[in-house]
Write a protein that holds these residues in place. Structure first.
Motif, PDB file in Angstrom:
ATOM      1  N   GLY A  77     -23.483  32.295   0.588  1.00  0.00           N
ATOM      2  CA  GLY A  77     -22.454  32.622  -0.384  1.00  0.00           C
ATOM      3  C   GLY A  77     -21.836  33.988  -0.150  1.00  0.00           C
ATOM      4  O   GLY A  77     -22.415  34.856   0.502  1.00  0.00           O
ATOM      5  N   ASP A  78     -20.638  34.162  -0.685  1.00  0.00           N
ATOM      6  CA  ASP A  78     -19.962  35.461  -0.618  1.00  0.00           C
ATOM      7  C   ASP A  78     -20.453  36.327  -1.774  1.00  0.00           C
ATOM      8  O   ASP A  78     -20.543  35.879  -2.910  1.00  0.00           O
ATOM      9  CB  ASP A  78     -18.443  35.275  -0.722  1.00  0.00           C
ATOM     10  CG  ASP A  78     -17.896  34.498   0.459  1.00  0.00           C
ATOM     11  OD1 ASP A  78     -18.474  34.621   1.560  1.00  0.00           O
ATOM     12  OD2 ASP A  78     -16.916  33.755   0.273  1.00  0.00           O
ATOM     13  N   GLY A  79     -20.742  37.550  -1.486  1.00  0.00           N
ATOM     14  CA  GLY A  79     -21.207  38.457  -2.525  1.00  0.00           C
ATOM     15  C   GLY A  79     -22.699  38.699  -2.445  1.00  0.00           C
ATOM     16  O   GLY A  79     -23.390  38.214  -1.554  1.00  0.00           O
ATOM     17  N   ARG A  80     -23.188  39.455  -3.394  1.00  0.00           N
ATOM     18  CA  ARG A  80     -24.610  39.814  -3.433  1.00  0.00           C
ATOM     19  C   ARG A  80     -25.248  39.183  -4.662  1.00  0.00           C
ATOM     20  O   ARG A  80     -24.750  39.338  -5.781  1.00  0.00           O
ATOM     21  CB  ARG A  80     -24.767  41.326  -3.480  1.00  0.00           C
ATOM     22  CG  ARG A  80     -26.217  41.799  -3.555  1.00  0.00           C
ATOM     23  CD  ARG A  80     -26.292  43.310  -3.500  1.00  0.00           C
ATOM     24  NE  ARG A  80     -25.764  43.826  -2.228  1.00  0.00           N
ATOM     25  CZ  ARG A  80     -25.693  45.112  -1.951  1.00  0.00           C
ATOM     26  NH1 ARG A  80     -26.096  46.013  -2.848  1.00  0.00           N
ATOM     27  NH2 ARG A  80     -25.224  45.517  -0.784  1.00  0.00           N
ATOM     28  N   PRO A  81     -26.371  38.464  -4.476  1.00  0.00           N
ATOM     29  CA  PRO A  81     -26.995  37.792  -5.622  1.00  0.00           C
ATOM     30  C   PRO A  81     -27.563  38.777  -6.632  1.00  0.00           C
ATOM     31  O   PRO A  81     -28.036  39.856  -6.275  1.00  0.00           O
ATOM     32  CB  PRO A  81     -28.112  36.966  -4.980  1.00  0.00           C
ATOM     33  CG  PRO A  81     -28.429  37.676  -3.694  1.00  0.00           C
ATOM     34  CD  PRO A  81     -27.107  38.220  -3.224  1.00  0.00           C
ATOM     35  N   SER A  82     -27.520  38.374  -7.895  1.00  0.00           N
ATOM     36  CA  SER A  82     -28.106  39.177  -8.967  1.00  0.00           C
ATOM     37  C   SER A  82     -29.578  38.795  -9.089  1.00  0.00           C
ATOM     38  O   SER A  82     -29.966  37.985  -9.932  1.00  0.00           O
ATOM     39  CB  SER A  82     -27.376  38.911 -10.281  1.00  0.00           C
ATOM     40  OG  SER A  82     -27.968  39.608 -11.338  1.00  0.00           O
ATOM     41  N   LEU A  83     -30.399  39.376  -8.201  1.00  0.00           N
ATOM     42  CA  LEU A  83     -31.793  38.966  -8.106  1.00  0.00           C
ATOM     43  C   LEU A  83     -32.569  39.207  -9.390  1.00  0.00           C
ATOM     44  O   LEU A  83     -33.564  38.527  -9.656  1.00  0.00           O
ATOM     45  CB  LEU A  83     -32.467  39.688  -6.932  1.00  0.00           C
ATOM     46  CG  LEU A  83     -31.877  39.358  -5.546  1.00  0.00           C
ATOM     47  CD1 LEU A  83     -32.615  40.133  -4.461  1.00  0.00           C
ATOM     48  CD2 LEU A  83     -31.953  37.863  -5.276  1.00  0.00           C
ATOM     49  N   SER A  84     -32.141  40.153 -10.194  1.00  0.00           N
ATOM     50  CA  SER A  84     -32.822  40.414 -11.462  1.00  0.00           C
ATOM     51  C   SER A  84     -32.677  39.231 -12.422  1.00  0.00           C
ATOM     52  O   SER A  84     -33.473  39.067 -13.343  1.00  0.00           O
ATOM     53  CB  SER A  84     -32.269  41.677 -12.120  1.00  0.00           C
ATOM     54  OG  SER A  84     -30.887  41.522 -12.422  1.00  0.00           O
ATOM     55  N   ARG A  85     -31.674  38.400 -12.190  1.00  0.00           N
ATOM     56  CA  ARG A  85     -31.417  37.233 -13.042  1.00  0.00           C
ATOM     57  C   ARG A  85     -31.856  35.931 -12.387  1.00  0.00           C
ATOM     58  O   ARG A  85     -31.586  34.853 -12.906  1.00  0.00           O
ATOM     59  CB  ARG A  85     -29.923  37.142 -13.372  1.00  0.00           C
ATOM     60  CG  ARG A  85     -29.376  38.284 -14.206  1.00  0.00           C
ATOM     61  CD  ARG A  85     -27.910  38.067 -14.505  1.00  0.00           C
ATOM     62  NE  ARG A  85     -27.662  36.780 -15.139  1.00  0.00           N
ATOM     63  CZ  ARG A  85     -26.835  35.849 -14.659  1.00  0.00           C
ATOM     64  NH1 ARG A  85     -26.188  36.050 -13.517  1.00  0.00           N
ATOM     65  NH2 ARG A  85     -26.651  34.720 -15.295  1.00  0.00           N
ATOM     66  N   ARG A  86     -32.530  35.998 -11.263  1.00  0.00           N
ATOM     67  CA  ARG A  86     -32.814  34.793 -10.490  1.00  0.00           C
ATOM     68  C   ARG A  86     -33.588  33.753 -11.297  1.00  0.00           C
ATOM     69  O   ARG A  86     -33.258  32.564 -11.281  1.00  0.00           O
ATOM     70  CB  ARG A  86     -33.593  35.132  -9.217  1.00  0.00           C
ATOM     71  CG  ARG A  86     -33.585  34.000  -8.190  1.00  0.00           C
ATOM     72  CD  ARG A  86     -34.347  34.382  -6.935  1.00  0.00           C
ATOM     73  NE  ARG A  86     -33.986  33.547  -5.803  1.00  0.00           N
ATOM     74  CZ  ARG A  86     -34.457  32.333  -5.584  1.00  0.00           C
ATOM     75  NH1 ARG A  86     -35.310  31.798  -6.435  1.00  0.00           N
ATOM     76  NH2 ARG A  86     -34.080  31.645  -4.523  1.00  0.00           N
ATOM     77  N   GLY A  87     -34.640  34.186 -11.994  1.00  0.00           N
ATOM     78  CA  GLY A  87     -35.439  33.251 -12.780  1.00  0.00           C
ATOM     79  C   GLY A  87     -34.619  32.573 -13.866  1.00  0.00           C
ATOM     80  O   GLY A  87     -34.713  31.356 -14.069  1.00  0.00           O
ATOM     81  N   GLU A  88     -33.808  33.348 -14.547  1.00  0.00           N
ATOM     82  CA  GLU A  88     -32.953  32.809 -15.607  1.00  0.00           C
ATOM     83  C   GLU A  88     -31.940  31.823 -15.045  1.00  0.00           C
ATOM     84  O   GLU A  88     -31.708  30.751 -15.618  1.00  0.00           O
ATOM     85  CB  GLU A  88     -32.226  33.964 -16.298  1.00  0.00           C
ATOM     86  CG  GLU A  88     -31.226  33.538 -17.359  1.00  0.00           C
ATOM     87  CD  GLU A  88     -30.419  34.709 -17.894  1.00  0.00           C
ATOM     88  OE1 GLU A  88     -29.342  34.466 -18.455  1.00  0.00           O
ATOM     89  OE2 GLU A  88     -30.883  35.866 -17.745  1.00  0.00           O
ATOM     90  N   VAL A  89     -31.343  32.166 -13.900  1.00  0.00           N
ATOM     91  CA  VAL A  89     -30.347  31.292 -13.276  1.00  0.00           C
ATOM     92  C   VAL A  89     -30.992  30.005 -12.799  1.00  0.00           C
ATOM     93  O   VAL A  89     -30.434  28.910 -12.966  1.00  0.00           O
ATOM     94  CB  VAL A  89     -29.653  32.020 -12.106  1.00  0.00           C
ATOM     95  CG1 VAL A  89     -28.784  31.060 -11.296  1.00  0.00           C
ATOM     96  CG2 VAL A  89     -28.797  33.173 -12.632  1.00  0.00           C
ATOM     97  N   GLN A  90     -32.175  30.098 -12.196  1.00  0.00           N
ATOM     98  CA  GLN A  90     -32.831  28.887 -11.716  1.00  0.00           C
ATOM     99  C   GLN A  90     -33.207  27.961 -12.869  1.00  0.00           C
ATOM    100  O   GLN A  90     -33.100  26.744 -12.752  1.00  0.00           O
ATOM    101  CB  GLN A  90     -34.069  29.220 -10.892  1.00  0.00           C
ATOM    102  CG  GLN A  90     -34.697  27.961 -10.276  1.00  0.00           C
ATOM    103  CD  GLN A  90     -35.773  28.258  -9.265  1.00  0.00           C
ATOM    104  OE1 GLN A  90     -36.123  29.404  -9.022  1.00  0.00           O
ATOM    105  NE2 GLN A  90     -36.317  27.211  -8.665  1.00  0.00           N
ATOM    106  N   ALA A  91     -33.645  28.527 -13.982  1.00  0.00           N
ATOM    107  CA  ALA A  91     -33.976  27.709 -15.154  1.00  0.00           C
ATOM    108  C   ALA A  91     -32.749  26.954 -15.651  1.00  0.00           C
ATOM    109  O   ALA A  91     -32.820  25.760 -15.966  1.00  0.00           O
ATOM    110  CB  ALA A  91     -34.555  28.586 -16.256  1.00  0.00           C
ATOM    111  N   GLU A  92     -31.607  27.650 -15.713  1.00  0.00           N
ATOM    112  CA  GLU A  92     -30.371  27.000 -16.161  1.00  0.00           C
ATOM    113  C   GLU A  92     -29.904  25.961 -15.155  1.00  0.00           C
ATOM    114  O   GLU A  92     -29.446  24.874 -15.524  1.00  0.00           O
ATOM    115  CB  GLU A  92     -29.286  28.053 -16.384  1.00  0.00           C
ATOM    116  CG  GLU A  92     -27.962  27.500 -16.898  1.00  0.00           C
ATOM    117  CD  GLU A  92     -28.051  26.868 -18.274  1.00  0.00           C
ATOM    118  OE1 GLU A  92     -27.137  26.115 -18.639  1.00  0.00           O
ATOM    119  OE2 GLU A  92     -29.043  27.146 -18.994  1.00  0.00           O
TER     120      GLU A  92
END
Length: 339
Positions: free
Chosen positions: A174-189
């Motif tokens: 992907g383009d850009g830098r992932p928000s790794l601090s939100r990874r768990g929340e994003v994966q749950a969603e």
């Protein structure tokens, strides 16, 4: 299924003992296992599902092996014991054979959602000689819709791993830098959104709970509970409750006076992935009352739960469809994650 049919599928005589049945079963699973050379060289008249069903039937039909029946999960769905029936090797996974024409043969019999965002694995339990579960293996891969014959914890495992793979690919390409601090929340969603593409909510509900069929809608009476909030007012039997909001995929309820009372809970975990999406998509209506029947005196004194009379009304116009915007929601979620 009869004993005669089961024996024919397993390739044993009608008077075969359990030792013979186990031996034949393991040989057949070796033959039909997708990672085994025998799978690519031979054909068998019956599928993995049919072999497992026959073996489960024999294990449960008075041969002294009742373990399969008692190991269904807390949802109480005895049909799931069929999908728990065995395989060959707990470490088995699709290998280099996966790209061959033979391995592309459909090994799982279920409808597909061609518009799903990604494919998922179908997992199958592995059991030892005593019918004890020792692991799982991948039976098939595709955009298969969940049905009760597929063990639900394994279904959730497949969705979780699918979401993990999507996130890893997004992070790499992907383009850009992932928000790794939100990874768990994003994966749950992401996991929650993917389940909606692999569960036909309105049709699956019919398989789990028999509805009262009306002219314009199906009405379901669903076992449910209220998990009370700390500030919940005293609720009397028969009190009507109303939806207040859906927050983080939980349906919060309020009293007739508008006071927050807590959120909806189900005895069957599968219903969270069926009822809540239907409400989020505005494809169903509810009627909720505090049940006249509560548990024992000890439970009544508990400050945490109340049993509910919960009815769900699903119009016929809302059945048999998948939300078309789920893939768009997934794309937006991933895009937001990368920026």
């Amino acid at each position: 299924m009869t004993r005669s049919q089961a024996c024919r599928i397993l390739g044993v005589s009608i008077d075969a003992d359990m030792q013979e049945i186990k031996k034949s079963y393991r040989q057949l699973m070796h033959k039909v296992h997708p990672d085994m050379d025998a799978f690519h060289k031979t054909e068998y008249d019956y599928s993995v599902q049919e072999i497992n069903e026959a073996y489960t039937f024999m294990c449960k039909s008075g041969n002294g092996l009742n373990g399969l029946a008692s190991r269904t999960s807390s949802s109480g769905d005895s049909a799931r014991s069929t999908s728990r029936a065995s395989a060959f090797d707990s470490s088995a996974r699709f290998s280099s054979h996966a790209s061959s024409d033979a391995s592309k043969k459909k090994r799982w019999n279920a409808p597909v959602n061609t518009h799903a965002y990604a494919e998922r694995n179908i997992y199958h339990y592995v059991e030892d000689y005593d019918c004890s579960i020792i692991g799982s293996f991948i039976l098939d891969t595709g955009k298969f819709i969940w049905k009760p014959e597929e063990d639900f914890p394994l279904f959730l495992k497949s969705i979780f791993e699918c979401s993990k793979k999507i996130l890893e690919q997004t992070e790499q390409t992907g383009d850009g830098r992932p928000s790794l601090s939100r990874r768990g929340e994003v994966q749950a969603e992401l996991t929650y959104l993917l389940t909606q593409q692999f569960i036909d909510a309105s049709e699956t509900l019919k398989l789990l709970i028999k509805p009262s069929v009306g002219k314009e809608a199906d009405i379901y009476r669903i076992p449910a509970m209220l998990e009370l909030s700390l500030s919940a007012p005293k609720l009397t039997a028969g009190s009507t409750l109303y939806p207040a909001s859906i927050t983080r995929h939980r349906l919060f309820l309020k009293s007739v006076a508008g006071q927050n009372v807590g959120y909806l809970s189900f005895h069957d975990d599968r219903l969270y992935y069926i009822v809540i999406p239907l409400l989020e998509q505005r494809r169903a209506q509810v009627k909720i009352c505090v049940s006249e029947k509560q548990d024992s005196k000890k439970a009544r004194n508990s400050s945490r739960y109340k049993h509910l009379d919960f009815w769900l009304k699903v119009p016929h116009t809302a059945t048999g469809t998948f939300p078309e915007n789920i893939s768009l929601q997934i794309k937006n979620l991933l895009n937001d994650y990368m920026h």
